[in-house]
Motif scaffolding. Sequence first.
Motif, PDB file in Angstrom:
ATOM      1  N   ARG A 146      11.428  36.783  46.520  1.00  0.00           N
ATOM      2  CA  ARG A 146      10.728  35.649  45.896  1.00  0.00           C
ATOM      3  C   ARG A 146      11.609  34.986  44.837  1.00  0.00           C
ATOM      4  NH1 ARG A 146       5.125  35.198  46.369  1.00  0.00           N
ATOM      5  NH2 ARG A 146       5.092  34.411  44.243  1.00  0.00           N
ATOM      6  N   ALA A 147      12.339  35.800  44.061  1.00  0.00           N
ATOM      7  CA  ALA A 147      13.218  35.260  43.019  1.00  0.00           C
ATOM      8  C   ALA A 147      14.365  34.454  43.633  1.00  0.00           C
ATOM      9  CB  ALA A 147      13.771  36.385  42.150  1.00  0.00           C
ATOM     10  N   ALA A 148      14.915  34.936  44.741  1.00  0.00           N
ATOM     11  CA  ALA A 148      16.020  34.238  45.393  1.00  0.00           C
ATOM     12  C   ALA A 148      15.578  32.885  45.934  1.00  0.00           C
ATOM     13  CB  ALA A 148      16.593  35.099  46.517  1.00  0.00           C
ATOM     14  N   HIS A 149      14.296  32.774  46.246  1.00  0.00           N
ATOM     15  CA  HIS A 149      13.781  31.508  46.780  1.00  0.00           C
ATOM     16  C   HIS A 149      13.093  30.673  45.698  1.00  0.00           C
ATOM     17  CE1 HIS A 149      15.089  33.234  50.356  1.00  0.00           C
ATOM     18  NE2 HIS A 149      14.032  33.190  51.101  1.00  0.00           N
ATOM     19  N   GLY A 150      13.195  31.148  44.447  1.00  0.00           N
ATOM     20  CA  GLY A 150      12.677  30.364  43.329  1.00  0.00           C
ATOM     21  C   GLY A 150      11.187  30.412  43.148  1.00  0.00           C
TER      22      GLY A 150
END
Length: 152
Positions: A146-150
Motif C-alpha cells: 500500500r505504501a509503495a502505491h501511495g
Amino acid sequence: MTPAPTTRATTSHQTLRPAPGRTVRVAAAAAALVGLAVHLWGLYRDHGPPSVPWFPQADKLEHLVGFGLPCFLVLLALHLHVARRGQLLSGRAVALVVGLFVLHAGVSEVVQGELYTTRSGDPADALADVVGTALGLAAYLLLRRRAAHGRA
C-alpha cells in the motif's frame, strides 16, 4: 528541465511518497521496543501464563499474537526508518528480521524445556510462533504494498 520524480523503481529500494514525521517514527520504534519487551518477558519469565479457559489450547493463540505482533512492529519501525530516505526496507533486512523470529521460536521452546523446572518446551508452541511470525510478515507486506502505491 528536471525530470519529474518517479514512484517506481526496479530495485528493492523503491521510491515512496513522503515519509511520516519524526513523531510517528519514534512512536513506531517505541511500540516495537515495548512489543519486544513483552514478547521476551512472556517467553522467559519463570512460570507460564495462567491457563485461559477460552477454548482448549488457547495458549497457541497467545503464541501466535506474541510473535506476530512484535515481528510486525519491528518491520514497521524499520520500514519507517528507511522511508524517511524515500526507500523501502530491503528484502534482506525483512528476511533477517523474520529469520530471527523463526529461530527464536525454536530456541525459546528449547530454553523453556531445558532450563526451567516450571515450564516445558512444546513443538506445537513453536509452530504457533512461526505461524504468528508469518502473519506479522504478511501484515507488513500488505502495508508495504500500500505504501509503495501511495495508499498507506
